[in-house]
Design an enzyme around this catalytic site. Sequence first.
Site, short mmCIF file in Angstrom:
data_model
loop_
_atom_site.label_atom_id
_atom_site.label_comp_id
_atom_site.label_asym_id
_atom_site.label_seq_id
_atom_site.Cartn_x
_atom_site.Cartn_y
_atom_site.Cartn_z
N HIS A 578 0.82 -1.21 0.00
CA HIS A 578 0.00 0.00 0.00
C HIS A 578 0.85 1.27 0.00
O HIS A 578 0.51 2.27 -0.63
CB HIS A 578 -0.91 0.00 1.23
CG HIS A 578 -2.22 -0.67 0.97
ND1 HIS A 578 -3.12 -0.99 1.96
CD2 HIS A 578 -2.81 -1.08 -0.19
CE1 HIS A 578 -4.19 -1.56 1.43
NE2 HIS A 578 -4.02 -1.63 0.13
N GLU A 814 -0.81 -17.45 -21.93
CA GLU A 814 -0.19 -17.22 -20.62
C GLU A 814 0.54 -18.46 -20.12
O GLU A 814 1.34 -18.37 -19.18
CB GLU A 814 -1.27 -16.87 -19.58
CG GLU A 814 -2.08 -15.64 -19.92
CD GLU A 814 -3.28 -15.51 -18.99
OE1 GLU A 814 -3.17 -14.77 -18.01
OE2 GLU A 814 -4.31 -16.16 -19.26
N ASP A 838 2.29 -13.57 -16.76
CA ASP A 838 2.06 -14.96 -16.40
C ASP A 838 2.89 -15.92 -17.25
O ASP A 838 3.36 -16.95 -16.76
CB ASP A 838 0.58 -15.31 -16.52
CG ASP A 838 -0.18 -15.01 -15.23
OD1 ASP A 838 0.46 -14.92 -14.18
OD2 ASP A 838 -1.42 -14.86 -15.29
N CYS A 885 -0.10 -7.94 -23.84
CA CYS A 885 -0.79 -7.13 -22.81
C CYS A 885 -0.12 -7.24 -21.45
O CYS A 885 -0.71 -6.89 -20.43
CB CYS A 885 -2.26 -7.54 -22.71
SG CYS A 885 -2.53 -9.24 -22.19
#
Length: 949
Positions: A578, A814, A838, A885
């Site tokens: 975060h 992937e 991936d 992508c």
Amino acid sequence: MLALDVQHVRMDQHAADKTQALQCLVNILVEDKLVTPEYLEGLKAREQQSATYLGQGIAIPHGTPQSRQYILETGVRLAHFPEGVVWDGENKIYLAVVIAAKSDEHLQVLQVLTKALINDVSEQVRTATSAEQIIELLQAQPLSLSLHENLISTHIPAQDTDDLFWHASQLLKQQKFVEPGFLTALDPKQMIHLGEGIWSITATDYVITPAISIVKPDQALTYHNDTLTTLLCIASNEQLDLPQFNRLIDILFDPSQREKLTYENDSHEIAQIIGAEIIPDWPSKQVTLANAHGLHARPATHLVNISKTFKGDLQVAVDDGAYVSAKSLTKLLSLGCKRGQVLTFIAEPDTDAVLGLDQVIDAVKQGLGEEVEPIDDLSHQNEHVTEDVLSFDDESADQTSGIAASAGLAFGPAHVLKPREFKYERQSKNVKVETEKLEKAIEQVKQNIHQLISETKIKAIQQIFTAHLEMLDDPDLIQGVHKGLKQNLSAPAAWYEHIESAAKAQESLKDHLLAERAADLRDIGERVLAVLCNAPVISEPEEPYILIMHDVGPSDVARLDKERVAGILTAVGGASAHSAIVARALGIPAVVGAGASVLNIESKTTVLINGDNGDYVINPTADLIDHAIAERERQRQLRIEAEKHSQEPAITLDHHQVEIAANIGKVNAGIKAVKDGAEAIGLLRSELVFMAHKSAPDEATQEAEYRIILDDLAGRPLVIRTLDVGGDKPLPYVPIPEEENPFLGIRGIRLTLRKPDLLRKQLVALLRASDNRPLRIMFPMIGRVEEWRAAKAIFDEIFAEYPRENIEVGMMIEVPSAALLSPILAQEVDFFSIGTNDLTQYTMAIDRGHPVLSAEADGLHPSILLLIDQTVRAAHQYGKWVGICGELAADPKAVPVLLGLGVDELSMSSGSIPLVKAQIRQLNFAECQKVAQQALLCDSATAVRELGE
């Protein structure tokens, strides 16, 4: 941290002699991008200084300090030679553990090895037939139970058993037998009365090595209407040496021995009674180790040779730990002593070893055969700085690197905030008062968080603080704290101990994203603790600065003045934490996970950080700062110019055009993507539509969502990935049994084929929303032709009922099997979209979120490029197009290679589009094709990245 891993073992290696073996080892390191070929000379030079034979058929070759310039990344690899190799002219080795270390990290490996070598494993090493056997052998921990005088403490000022628990756990913690959290694992209900005022308590959680601490209060306590004069605190795990433990129990149940323990004995006498290891009352001398890389093999060998010249016994301990023989190389290495730690030498009385103490101390001060800078002559700041070589290329500066978390260059004086220490009483007898204190503190923190939410306009910060409010309202969390209050803990103690326990539990989760949320728990924990302890508010400098902390909590970042904080540097953390998310949202350059040494940087020391690659420099030269300023301005001007032309197509100098698209996660992100220059949406992660609902959204709800993005695109193509969730990204209303490895489990198309109603509703909603606008639907995680055909059959069924124009159906590449099957699949799909994140993860068997290995999962590795090349060639053979992508699409080093391989579309985060388009306009497609063919012949990702430099 270095670790011995199965994937790092090379079995069935062969070498006629040591020279060939060293070449073999360097080849392995080069192949894995850890070193350059020149590192071989460092290995040879080290062997000339002293053979690195460790014992029991194992050698630990490593380079000299001068050869560290050839280390690209710290790492360790293991090679098994079944025929054996004569290593030191006498001993034959069957296993070589070759180390490429820039700092003293390799000491951790040596500690693991030397613990394993306490038992004779030479025959198992020789006959091993698998990598798993090797790792299991080396990581095997012998049975043990530490009984030592330094684990005994008497005359403790204790009011109750809680005080004794604390002192007993501290003794174990100081000697590194237990981890933080052990104290909370001690359950008073499990106390056992052994008789004569002796009690025991046992815990198995947070135990590193079995050990027993013994504490005696300064006056007898009353416990359960009985007397308590002695407490045994037992830290136990599966390595507990039961025979040794039973011998101790026999002593304790011997009336004559047990009675002695009730007397006013000191720790030395108690150690003698129970048969514990005693700190010898021998002449002693201390010295601080100055070797930059600790007591590794070479200086340890030097120390052994000196110690063996004395007939008397000579022993050594590190920082008041247990003593080991200074004449044993294995035991010296097991100490894992690092630079700056204190060595205490003791010599057997009335022997020549006593006279030799001064000689040993002088040898350590002189570096034990290595050149050293005395500790006293170095500033505190530089004691922990490693010798990493950075891309800043400034030889006069102290340099190292961490994890790039937020892009940009920044420099300024260091503002170092070390972890805060709060002082409070641990015990309280007024539960009501402490409960009221806690409730008021929590309420005050809630009000502060509400204020922060109202003051910030950045949605990412608002979302994080909203989650913090939910944590403070979590009934389980509060209930756990109240349990501590009822045990007469003070409010600060009850709060801290429960929060820390919850944070550790969070850290232990396999999913790295969930594990990183432990930082959020500690963040709210510290905020409440600060209120409870009336801690002063930390003020920040007036001038722009580099904030340096152990870990920057989200609330820390959100409170920062963006105009003052030039950059952030942390000891721990990951790019997906975060704190990193908020730093990116604020546009503050950040480098995280740089190691504890950053906390030793002196405040106001100038620090330069590069949030693009994770590098940082301490005390950069004026020229380097000037270069950074110029580079930052150059990057700013490039972006300004690129943004001016972001709506123009990406066409190379020789007129080859490629489509540039955007990856988005929300349906309302289309407008920004188009503004940034997106010619299409190359990836809409539709799972976020599902995650926004507490139950599966129906067809009408989904249709409305998809219409938003299609409307915003105004006729531009939309590529949408069907629902991609699973064990790693679960939906609350789609329960999946817990999986040992969710990345290899039920996710993506594997899930929706098992729950086809989800897929059917999504396809209906998409076709209804399209209204004949260009829509490209793709299925994720296809690994087998059968999966593609099953998914396509469901689509065909829906399409027959809701026919539309301008629809294409394809799949993501992937999984390596999909790329290898592309010649078959290309005949049936309309397009391929390659998810390089991936694809890299699965091809190289590296979790892309792994804190140690993720940097090795480079999408430009030739293995990945070969799979992309095969996919593109197969698609083009049948007139189909291919997009990228994954993150690789925006990598400046990758763009020319991907273009040269013939990729038709590049899809990336929209903010990267202007710069990628600008880069493509400066490229020559014919040259890109040549570079791509060269890349396919490279042996590493590093070599690919060096093409064209």
